[in-house]
Write a protein that holds these residues in place. Structure first.
Motif, PDB file in Angstrom:
ATOM      1  N   PRO A  59       0.836  -1.043  -0.043  1.00  0.00           N
ATOM      2  CA  PRO A  59      -0.002  -0.018  -0.016  1.00  0.00           C
ATOM      3  C   PRO A  59       0.847   1.133  -0.026  1.00  0.00           C
ATOM      4  N   LEU A  60       0.273   2.327  -0.629  1.00  0.00           N
ATOM      5  CA  LEU A  60       1.003   3.490  -0.501  1.00  0.00           C
ATOM      6  C   LEU A  60       1.479   4.223   0.655  1.00  0.00           C
ATOM      7  N   TRP A  61       0.741   4.191   1.670  1.00  0.00           N
ATOM      8  CA  TRP A  61       1.159   4.731   2.938  1.00  0.00           C
ATOM      9  C   TRP A  61       2.378   3.800   3.622  1.00  0.00           C
ATOM     10  N   THR A  62       2.136   2.466   3.296  1.00  0.00           N
ATOM     11  CA  THR A  62       3.379   1.446   3.690  1.00  0.00           C
ATOM     12  C   THR A  62       4.455   1.934   3.142  1.00  0.00           C
ATOM     13  N   GLN A  63       4.398   2.083   1.657  1.00  0.00           N
ATOM     14  CA  GLN A  63       5.512   2.400   0.818  1.00  0.00           C
ATOM     15  C   GLN A  63       6.134   3.832   1.363  1.00  0.00           C
ATOM     16  N   TYR A  64       5.393   4.716   1.862  1.00  0.00           N
ATOM     17  CA  TYR A  64       5.715   6.240   2.081  1.00  0.00           C
ATOM     18  C   TYR A  64       6.544   5.977   3.488  1.00  0.00           C
ATOM     19  N   GLY A  65       6.159   5.236   4.582  1.00  0.00           N
ATOM     20  CA  GLY A  65       6.656   4.875   5.751  1.00  0.00           C
ATOM     21  C   GLY A  65       8.062   4.235   5.618  1.00  0.00           C
ATOM     22  N   ILE A  66       8.036   3.411   4.615  1.00  0.00           N
ATOM     23  CA  ILE A  66       9.611   2.642   4.630  1.00  0.00           C
ATOM     24  C   ILE A  66      10.427   3.936   4.008  1.00  0.00           C
ATOM     25  N   PHE A  67      10.067   4.601   2.959  1.00  0.00           N
ATOM     26  CA  PHE A  67      10.656   5.742   2.518  1.00  0.00           C
ATOM     27  C   PHE A  67      11.249   6.651   3.207  1.00  0.00           C
ATOM     28  N   LEU A  68      10.429   6.915   4.311  1.00  0.00           N
ATOM     29  CA  LEU A  68      10.630   8.110   5.410  1.00  0.00           C
ATOM     30  C   LEU A  68      11.714   7.452   6.097  1.00  0.00           C
ATOM     31  N   MET A  69      11.770   6.222   6.891  1.00  0.00           N
ATOM     32  CA  MET A  69      12.579   5.590   7.537  1.00  0.00           C
ATOM     33  C   MET A  69      13.913   5.451   6.796  1.00  0.00           C
ATOM     34  N   ASN A  70      13.722   5.086   5.699  1.00  0.00           N
ATOM     35  CA  ASN A  70      15.209   5.161   4.977  1.00  0.00           C
ATOM     36  C   ASN A  70      15.684   6.417   4.586  1.00  0.00           C
ATOM     37  N   ALA A  71      15.002   7.438   4.268  1.00  0.00           N
ATOM     38  CA  ALA A  71      15.389   8.782   4.085  1.00  0.00           C
ATOM     39  C   ALA A  71      16.245   9.296   5.172  1.00  0.00           C
ATOM     40  N   LEU A  72      15.592   9.001   6.326  1.00  0.00           N
ATOM     41  CA  LEU A  72      16.318   9.414   7.371  1.00  0.00           C
ATOM     42  C   LEU A  72      17.544   8.960   7.853  1.00  0.00           C
ATOM     43  N   GLN A  73      17.843   7.791   7.321  1.00  0.00           N
ATOM     44  CA  GLN A  73      19.122   7.321   7.239  1.00  0.00           C
ATOM     45  C   GLN A  73      20.026   7.601   5.816  1.00  0.00           C
ATOM     46  N   GLY A  74      19.413   8.531   5.114  1.00  0.00           N
ATOM     47  CA  GLY A  74      20.534   8.916   4.260  1.00  0.00           C
ATOM     48  C   GLY A  74      20.202   8.059   2.637  1.00  0.00           C
ATOM     49  N   ASP A  75      18.972   7.156   2.710  1.00  0.00           N
ATOM     50  CA  ASP A  75      18.702   6.066   1.647  1.00  0.00           C
ATOM     51  C   ASP A  75      17.577   6.463   1.125  1.00  0.00           C
ATOM     52  N   LEU A  76      17.832   7.013  -0.373  1.00  0.00           N
ATOM     53  CA  LEU A  76      16.527   7.481  -1.012  1.00  0.00           C
ATOM     54  C   LEU A  76      16.202   6.515  -2.073  1.00  0.00           C
ATOM     55  N   GLY A  77      16.666   4.937  -1.932  1.00  0.00           N
ATOM     56  CA  GLY A  77      16.265   3.965  -2.782  1.00  0.00           C
ATOM     57  C   GLY A  77      17.443   3.781  -3.998  1.00  0.00           C
ATOM     58  N   THR A  78      17.231   2.814  -4.589  1.00  0.00           N
ATOM     59  CA  THR A  78      18.152   2.443  -5.698  1.00  0.00           C
ATOM     60  C   THR A  78      17.678   2.702  -7.248  1.00  0.00           C
ATOM     61  N   SER A  79      18.348   3.258  -7.924  1.00  0.00           N
ATOM     62  CA  SER A  79      17.809   3.665  -9.157  1.00  0.00           C
ATOM     63  C   SER A  79      17.594   2.445 -10.035  1.00  0.00           C
ATOM     64  N   PHE A  80      16.377   2.505 -10.833  1.00  0.00           N
ATOM     65  CA  PHE A  80      16.091   1.263 -11.468  1.00  0.00           C
ATOM     66  C   PHE A  80      17.026   1.226 -12.965  1.00  0.00           C
ATOM     67  N   VAL A  81      17.369   2.244 -13.267  1.00  0.00           N
ATOM     68  CA  VAL A  81      18.275   2.312 -14.648  1.00  0.00           C
ATOM     69  C   VAL A  81      19.682   2.054 -14.283  1.00  0.00           C
ATOM     70  N   TYR A  82      20.248   2.739 -13.292  1.00  0.00           N
ATOM     71  CA  TYR A  82      21.818   2.508 -13.072  1.00  0.00           C
ATOM     72  C   TYR A  82      22.238   1.647 -11.987  1.00  0.00           C
ATOM     73  N   ASN A  83      20.978   1.001 -11.346  1.00  0.00           N
ATOM     74  CA  ASN A  83      21.239   0.058 -10.349  1.00  0.00           C
ATOM     75  C   ASN A  83      22.368   0.442  -9.269  1.00  0.00           C
ATOM     76  N   LEU A  84      22.326   1.653  -9.141  1.00  0.00           N
ATOM     77  CA  LEU A  84      23.194   2.467  -7.901  1.00  0.00           C
ATOM     78  C   LEU A  84      22.203   3.194  -7.017  1.00  0.00           C
ATOM     79  N   PRO A  85      22.541   3.551  -5.892  1.00  0.00           N
ATOM     80  CA  PRO A  85      21.717   4.378  -4.999  1.00  0.00           C
ATOM     81  C   PRO A  85      21.724   5.569  -5.521  1.00  0.00           C
ATOM     82  N   ALA A  86      20.352   5.973  -5.515  1.00  0.00           N
ATOM     83  CA  ALA A  86      19.831   7.023  -6.275  1.00  0.00           C
ATOM     84  C   ALA A  86      20.238   8.432  -5.795  1.00  0.00           C
TER      85      ALA A  86
END
Length: 324
Positions: A59-86
């Motif tokens: 669900p979208l709210w679950t994705q946002y919660g995961i995103f926010l927790m990761n963002a607080l640790q400096g992790d904004l996800g992995t690029s789909f194209v470059y397969n590197l940290p965004a």
């Protein structure tokens, strides 16, 4: 103790939190990247596996919660194209945009303030009228059209400057910079001029308006009555008073210069974050888009905070008002 800086920090945190919500929801409404990244012949099982890999089956709210927790640790996800940290993908392109924005803003300040001073001190001269008329072009001409004209004249017809690319770079403090080489500077000149046109016109007109307003004040008339030289009146009294709005506007405009360098970087194929975001939008690379937007928002918040502190330091009335 003055609470103004602390209040600004709290406001900056709230702005960043609000922007995470807006950015996350907005970016999830523009389309499904799986439709682009996966083959059209793939079956539903393969699509579901890809959705699960990217975490888009929650669900979208679950994705946002995961995103926010990761963002607080400096992790904004992995690029789909470059397969590197965004965030690493964006930060690798950020120096190119920062140096282009700095050179453009430097051109706007170095040229705009002296021209604005001249127009403010001699408003009725033919040269001033010509400069003010010419400054209108900076506001009215589209950036992409001006960029194409610059390329046609200086790169194609005259052959003086290169039209695309960043040129040679030199590593300094672990980052590649192009302004440290002549070849890099030659590649930077045209896009910097194109990016500086609007800012130059704005600085010029703001300086002229400030000079005109300041010259009509009583303390300037008193300074003239005391017999102070025109150079001292302009260099000390006039410039000192117009610097406060100029510093405020220039500081805030640096953020907008970085954010709106997209058109210039696209026209001149400048490998900065502006061109990166266009490429990422074309392939719906969500993590890179989110990382770009969050870095730009963070830059705006930081610049506004620094501008507030600078204004606070330059204007004693702000300090007295804060203590009161």
């Amino acid at each position: 103790m003055n609470s103004q800086p602390l209040a600004r920090l709290v406001q900056a945190f709230l702005v960043m939190l609000a922007m995470t919500v807006i950015v996350f929801i907005g970016i999830h409404l523009i389309g499904n990247p799986v439709d682009i990244l996966i083959s059209p012949e793939a079956d539903q099982m393969e699509r579901d596996r890809m959705m699960s890999t990217f975490g888009m089956d929650k669900p979208l709210w679950t994705q946002y919660g995961i995103f926010l927790m990761n963002a607080l640790q400096g992790d904004l996800g992995t690029s789909f194209v470059y397969n590197l940290p965004a965030i690493d993908v964006v930060l690798s392109r950020l120096p190119a945009t920062l140096e282009l924005a700095l050179v453009a803003l430097l051109l706007a300040v170095v040229i705009g303030i002296p021209l604005g001073l001249y127009c403010g001190l001699r408003p009725d001269s033919p040269v001033s009228r010509f400069i003010m008329a010419f400054s209108i072009l900076g506001f009215s001409l589209p950036g992409f059209w001006m960029g194409l004209i610059l390329i046609m004249v200086f790169a194609v017809e005259l052959g003086w400057l290169p039209s695309t690319g960043r040129g040679d770079t030199v590593e300094f403090l672990g980052v590649q910079w192009s302004f440290l080489t002549w070849n890099g500077l030659s590649h930077m000149l045209l896009p910097a001029i194109n990016l500086a046109m609007f800012k130059l016109s704005m600085v010029l007109r703001l300086t002229r308006a400030g000079v005109t307003e300041t010259l009509s004040t009583d303390y300037i008339k008193f300074a003239r009555a005391r017999g102070l030289s025109p150079q001292r009146i302009v260099g000390v009294h006039v410039l000192k008073n117009i610097m406060i709005p100029l510093v405020t506007i220039i500081g805030m405009e640096f953020g907008s210069t970085v954010a709106f360098a997209i058109v210039t970087e696209t026209v001149f194929a400048w490998p900065g974050i502006g061109k990166l975001i266009i490429d990422s939008i074309n392939v719906l690379d969500r993590p890179v888009i989110v990382a770009y937007l969050m870095i730009v928002v963070s830059l705006f918040v930081l610049l506004n905070f620094l501008v507030d502190l600078t204004y606070y330091a330059l204007d004693p009335r702000a300090r007295r008002g804060g203590r009161a």
